[in-house]
Scaffold this motif. Structure first.
Motif, PDB file in Angstrom:
ATOM      1  N   UNK A  50      30.299  -1.789 -59.417  1.00 50.52           N
ATOM      2  CA  UNK A  50      29.446  -0.877 -60.177  1.00 50.52           C
ATOM      3  C   UNK A  50      30.098  -0.637 -61.524  1.00 50.52           C
ATOM      4  N   UNK A  51      29.349  -0.912 -62.579  1.00 48.05           N
ATOM      5  CA  UNK A  51      29.813  -0.674 -63.932  1.00 48.05           C
ATOM      6  C   UNK A  51      28.908   0.330 -64.618  1.00 48.05           C
ATOM      7  N   UNK A  52      29.403   0.893 -65.695  1.00 50.79           N
ATOM      8  CA  UNK A  52      28.669   1.897 -66.457  1.00 50.79           C
ATOM      9  C   UNK A  52      28.432   1.345 -67.858  1.00 50.79           C
ATOM     10  N   UNK A  53      27.173   1.275 -68.281  1.00 58.72           N
ATOM     11  CA  UNK A  53      26.827   0.789 -69.614  1.00 58.72           C
ATOM     12  C   UNK A  53      26.853   1.971 -70.579  1.00 58.72           C
ATOM     13  N   UNK A  54      27.652   1.832 -71.642  1.00 61.66           N
ATOM     14  CA  UNK A  54      27.839   2.933 -72.600  1.00 61.66           C
ATOM     15  C   UNK A  54      27.572   2.431 -74.016  1.00 61.66           C
TER      16      UNK A  54
END
Length: 176
Positions: A86-90
């Motif tokens: 799981x990655x977070x797009x910022x």
């Protein structure tokens, strides 16, 4: 509900609720990431989840980061059958020209931390308004919720309502 989690990186932190009654758990960065103005980055969590069938994990911004910085966490959905990291797009929505009233940026740079601290200097780097997300920073929150599955039926006409086809802005902006 039990959710199985696999650590994919030795520095990954298990998600946890910050307060009793919180809807979301904090997701933590496993590495330093610098995001320059106008850029988008993927912040890794080092975690993979096994969500129960019929559930999703919604990735959401943390309100303090949204209020105090120009970083915008993009909403995301993790489906129950996904088993990858799981990655977070910022996004960094900062524009250097809006941040400082200086005649030239040739020898000036600024990097902001999401903790409110900033770092600046002059060493011939043409940068400014960047943010650093540090390893260990709580960058986003995740909410696990049930998913409704719809059935779709094609029809010739739709039922009438008072709003009808009134779209964006059709209700006005005044509360009165």
């Amino acid at each position: 509900m039990n959710v199985n989690i696999k650590k994919l990186h030795e520095d990954a932190e298990m998600p946890k609720y910050a307060h009793e009654g919180d809807a979301g758990v904090d997701l933590v960065a496993i590495e330093d990431v610098i995001i320059e103005p106008g850029e988008t980055a993927l912040v890794k969590t080092g975690l993979a989840f096994e969500l129960p069938d019929g559930y999703e994990m919604m990735i959401r911004p943390r309100s303090g980061i949204t209020l105090k910085t120009k970083l915008r966490v993009q909403l995301g959905t993790v489906d129950s059958h996904f088993r990858g990291e799981v990655g977070v797009i910022v996004d960094n929505t900062a524009n250097f020209a809006d941040l400082f009233d200086i005649p030239t940026i040739e020898d000036f740079y600024v990097i902001y931390g999401i903790d409110g601290r900033y770092y600046c200097g002059t060493n011939n780097i043409k940068e400014g308004g960047g943010y650093i997300i540090r390893k260990g920073d709580r960058i986003a929150q995740a909410v696990i919720a049930p998913v409704s599955r719809a059935q779709f039926t094609e029809v010739e006409t739709l039922g009438e309502t008072a709003r009808g086809v009134g779209g964006f802005g059709s209700s006005g902006v005044s509360a009165e």
